[in-house]
Enzyme design. Sequence first.
Site, PDB file in Angstrom:
ATOM      1  N   SER A 111     -39.466  30.399 -38.541  1.00 52.68           N
ATOM      2  CA  SER A 111     -38.462  29.132 -38.176  1.00 52.68           C
ATOM      3  C   SER A 111     -37.560  29.152 -36.998  1.00 52.68           C
ATOM      4  CB  SER A 111     -37.663  29.348 -39.622  1.00 52.68           C
ATOM      5  OG  SER A 111     -37.343  29.120 -40.903  1.00 52.68           O
ATOM      6  N   THR A 164     -32.665  29.533 -37.165  1.00 53.08           N
ATOM      7  CA  THR A 164     -32.565  27.637 -37.179  1.00 53.08           C
ATOM      8  C   THR A 164     -31.514  26.893 -36.081  1.00 53.08           C
ATOM      9  OG1 THR A 164     -34.131  27.403 -39.082  1.00 53.08           O
ATOM     10  CG2 THR A 164     -33.481  25.258 -37.950  1.00 53.08           C
ATOM     11  N   ASP A 326     -39.375  22.881 -41.495  1.00 52.91           N
ATOM     12  CA  ASP A 326     -39.888  23.702 -40.658  1.00 52.91           C
ATOM     13  C   ASP A 326     -41.051  24.545 -40.772  1.00 52.91           C
ATOM     14  OD1 ASP A 326     -39.142  25.444 -42.167  1.00 52.91           O
ATOM     15  OD2 ASP A 326     -37.583  26.552 -40.033  1.00 52.91           O
ATOM     16  N   HIS A 327     -41.411  25.117 -41.983  1.00 50.71           N
ATOM     17  CA  HIS A 327     -42.685  25.238 -42.620  1.00 50.71           C
ATOM     18  C   HIS A 327     -42.346  25.184 -44.125  1.00 50.71           C
ATOM     19  CE1 HIS A 327     -40.233  28.571 -43.673  1.00 50.71           C
ATOM     20  NE2 HIS A 327     -40.532  28.509 -41.774  1.00 50.71           N
TER      21      HIS A 327
END
Length: 389
Positions: A111, A164, A326-327
Site C-alpha cells: 500500500s 495510504t 492500490d491493489h
Amino acid sequence: MRHIGIFTLALIIFACNPENTDQPQKMQSQSDDLLVRNTYTNEQFYEVPKRNIPTDLPAKPKNIILMIGDGMGIAQTYAGYTANKNNLHLFQFPYSGFIRTESIDKYITDSAAGATAFSTGKKSYNGAIGVTPDSVAQETILETAEKNDLATGLVATCRITHATPAAFVAHQSSRNMYQAIAKDFLNTDVDVFIGGGYNDFAKRDDGTNLIDQLEQNGYLVLDAPDAIESANGDKIAGLLYPEHPPKMAEGRGEMLRKASAKALEVLSKNENGFFLMIEGSQIDWGGHDNSTEYITREMLDFDQTVGDILDFALQDGETLVIVTADHETGGFTLTGGDPEKGYVEGSFTTGYHTAVAVPVYAFGPGAENFKGFYDNTGIYHKMMEAFGF
Ligand code: MG
Ligand code: ZN
C-alpha cells in the site's frame, strides 16, 4: 480389497468428501491446499437511488476527491453489489478503467508504494512513503495543491499515519516509522485529517507532544468519534482512536461517512477548490484475514461513503471524483451468491496482495480521462492535468 478396485475406491472417496456433493470435481493443484472459503449474509441493506448522471460538465474541475478502497479488486466490489441485492453506488459512475499496480521492483505492490504512485506519480519500492526509490522526498499532489492555495484533506479508517494516507503528506523511507510520519503532518498545511492514530502524536518516544503543536498551529483536535459531527473549525485534526479505528463488525458505525462529510464541510469553504483523499482502509484487512464478511462489510461502508460523495459532486458540478484501489488483496473471488438474500460465498488464494489490475471509476469534470488501461502513476498525472498544475 482386491475386488473393490481402484475406480470404486476413488468413487467412495469422492462421494464421502462433502465438498464434492454438488460441485464439479476440482482440478488438483498445489493451490487447492491453500484455498479458504467462507460466506456472509448481509442484513443491513441500503437504498441506492437512481441518479441522473450528467456528462455535459465543464472541462476542468475545481475540486478533486480521490477515494481509495485499499485492496479493492473487482470481486470485492461485486461482493458488496451482491450483498446489497445488486445495488452499489459505485456502479453508477459513468467512466471506468483499470490500472496496473506493480511497484518499481516488485510484481506485487504494497500500500505504501501504491499510494506513493498516486500521490507523486513516481514508482517506488514497497514500504516507501512519499519518497523516490533512493529515498528522496518527492512533492505530493496534496502539497502541490497547498502551494496553489487549495484546501486539502485526508480521511481514513486506519490510523492516519498508516501507509495510504501517510504517502500524501509524509516523506519517510519506511511505512513503519509511524512517529516520524506523525511529525511530518506538522510540516504540511493539510486542513483536515481524520482517522485513528492519536498515540502517534501524543505518546511519543521523543517526548514531544504533537497534540499541543497541532493546537498551536490552529487545529481543532478531536480525540473521539462522537466529536466529529458537532466539530466546528477551519482546521481539524481528527485523531479519533488511540490506534486503528475498529472494523465495522466491531462497531465503527458511520465514522467514515461522518468524517468525509465533515471534511467536505471544512474544505468547501476555500473558494479556490480542494483536494481530498478518502480511504476505505480495511477492505484490505478483510482480504488479509481471508474473511468474506470482513471484506463485504467494509466494502458496503466504503460504498455508502461513495454515495455521499457522488451526491455532493452531482450537486456541486465542479468536483471530479475518482474511486480506485492500490491493489487487490486475498486473491478473492466469488464462488457462490444470492443477491435476493444478500448472500455471498467468497474464496481466497492468498493471505497477501495479488498482482492483478484493479478498477478505476470516475465522475465529474475530466472524468472521461480516467477510462482505459494504464499505470497507477497515471492517476497522479491525470489528476494534475485536471487541476491544471
Ligand atoms: Mg491503506
Ligand atoms: Zn494489505
